[in-house]
Design an enzyme around this catalytic site. Structure first.
Site, PDB file in Angstrom:
ATOM      1  CG  HIS A 129      -1.689   1.291   1.354  1.00 44.34           C
ATOM      2  ND1 HIS A 129      -2.896   1.516   0.729  1.00 44.34           N
ATOM      3  CD2 HIS A 129      -1.379   2.441   2.003  1.00 44.34           C
ATOM      4  CE1 HIS A 129      -3.300   2.746   1.001  1.00 44.34           C
ATOM      5  NE2 HIS A 129      -2.409   3.338   1.782  1.00 44.34           N
ATOM      6  CG  HIS A 142       0.674   6.441  -0.206  1.00 44.23           C
ATOM      7  ND1 HIS A 142      -0.131   7.549  -0.132  1.00 44.23           N
ATOM      8  CD2 HIS A 142       0.114   5.518   0.615  1.00 44.23           C
ATOM      9  CE1 HIS A 142      -1.144   7.304   0.695  1.00 44.23           C
ATOM     10  NE2 HIS A 142      -1.019   6.064   1.160  1.00 44.23           N
ATOM     11  CD  GLU A 191      -4.641   6.733   2.173  1.00 41.36           C
ATOM     12  OE1 GLU A 191      -4.764   5.700   1.502  1.00 41.36           O
ATOM     13  OE2 GLU A 191      -3.668   6.938   2.930  1.00 41.36           O
ATOM     14  CB  SER A 240      -2.642  -0.463  -3.089  1.00 40.84           C
ATOM     15  OG  SER A 240      -3.538   0.085  -2.149  1.00 40.84           O
TER      16      SER A 240
END
Ligand SMILES: [Fe+2]
Length: 256
Positions: free
Chosen positions: A132, A137, A179, A198
Site C-alpha cells: 500500500h 503512494h 487515499e 493498491s
C-alpha cells in the site's frame, strides 16, 4: 550496517516527535516467498493501472525504480526520488500518531511500513503494508506539484494539532485526494489515490461506475464523512494536481 545506521540517525536528527518510530529496513531479510507475493500483487494490478492510472503515477513508478519482481529497497527508492522532489520513503515501525505523521510529511519524508501482507490478505489489509505505502503512494511523490502539495498539507496539519475539529476536516481532504483521489485526464476518469491504486477490487468497482464521482469541491470534501473500512459511496475528481495544492492553501485560510 554502517551506512544504514548513519542514514537512520541522519533521518532521526531531522525529526523530533517522529524520531522514535524510525527503523531500518533490512531488505536482505525478505524471503523468496515475500518477493513472490509482491510480484503477484504488482502483476495483478498493472494491466488495469496502465489503462486507468493517471500518467503521473505511471511515470513515477518508473522514475523511482519500482520493479515487478522484487520488493523495493527503500534506500534505493529514496536515492532516485530525492533528487527529483526532495521526498524520501522513510521506514517506520508501524502506525504513527498524528503529530509524528504530519512532522514527517512536512519534512518530505513519507512514513513507510516495511512489512508485507500474507497470501491470506492479498486484496485488503486493515493497516497499511509496504505494498500500500510504496506501490500505492510513493510514485506520486515524484511529481513536483503533488510533492509540494503533500509537504504543505503536513505543515498545515502540524499547525492544527490543538484543533481536533479542523484536523478532522483536513483528514477528509487527505482521504479524498491522497487515499482515494480521482483525476480527469484525456476525457476519462483516472485514479491516483493509493487506496484505489493498491486495491484491485475497489478500483474495479469505481471504474465500473459503482460509486458516485463528483467534481472536486473543497467545501464538499471538508464536509464529507467517510468510513475507512467500507467501499466508498462517493469520490471526487480533480482537473489537475494544482487544484489540490490550491485547495490545501484555501483550507488553511478557512480552518486556521
Ligand atoms: Fe495510505
Amino acid at each position: 550496517m554502517g551506512i544504514a545506521t548513519s542514514t537512520l540517525s541522519l533521518a532521526q536528527s531531522r525529526l523530533q516527535v517522529a524520531a522514535p518510530y524510525l527503523i531500518e529496513q533490512t531488505w536482505a531479510d525478505y524471503t523468496p516467498e515475500q518477493h513472490a507475493i509482491w510480484a503477484e500483487l504488482v502483476t495483478r494490478r498493472m494491466p488495469q493501472l496502465r489503462e486507468h492510472a493517471c500518467r503521473e503515477y505511471l511515470d513515477g513508478f518508473h522514475q523511482i525504480g519500482l520493479r515487478e519482481d522484487k520488493l523495493p529497497n527503500l534506500s534505493e527508492v529514496s536515492a532516485l526520488l530525492q533528487p527529483r522532489t526532495g521526498w524520501q520513503s522513510t521506514p517506520v515501525s508501524g502506525f504513527l500518531p498524528a503529530d509524528a505523521f504530519f512532522e514527517m510529511l512536512a519534512a518530505r519524508m513519507f512514513p513507510t511500513t516495511t512489512w508485507l501482507r500474507s497470501r491470506d490478505s492479498m486484496e485488503y489489509t486493515p493497516e497499511p503494508d509496504i505494498f500500500h505505502d510504496v506501490f500505492g503512494h510513493v510514485p506520486m511523490h515524484a511529481h513536483p506539484v503533488f510533492a509540494n502539495f503533500l509537504e504543505s498539507y503536513g505543515k498545515i496539519c502540524a499547525g492544527l494539532m490543538a484543533r481536533p475539529d479542523a484536523l478532522e476536516r483536513m483528514g477528509r481532504l487527505f482521504w479524498f485526494t491522497v487515499e482515494f483521489g480521482l483525476i480527469r485526464q484525456d476525457g476519462e476518469i483516472k485514479v491516483y489515490g493509493s487506496g484505489l491504486i493498491s486495491s484491485h477490487g475497489e478500483c474495479t468497482r469505481v471504474l465500473a461506475g459503482g460509486c458516485e464521482v463528483k467534481d472536486f469541491d473543497l467545501d464538499a470534501v471538508l464536509n464529507q464523512e467517510f468510513e475507512t473500512s467500507e467501499m466508498q459511496p462517493v469520490l471526487y475528481a480533480v482537473e489537475s494536481f494544482d487544484q489540490i495544492y490550491e485547495a490545501t492553501k484555501q483550507a488553511e485560510m478557512r480552518l486556521g
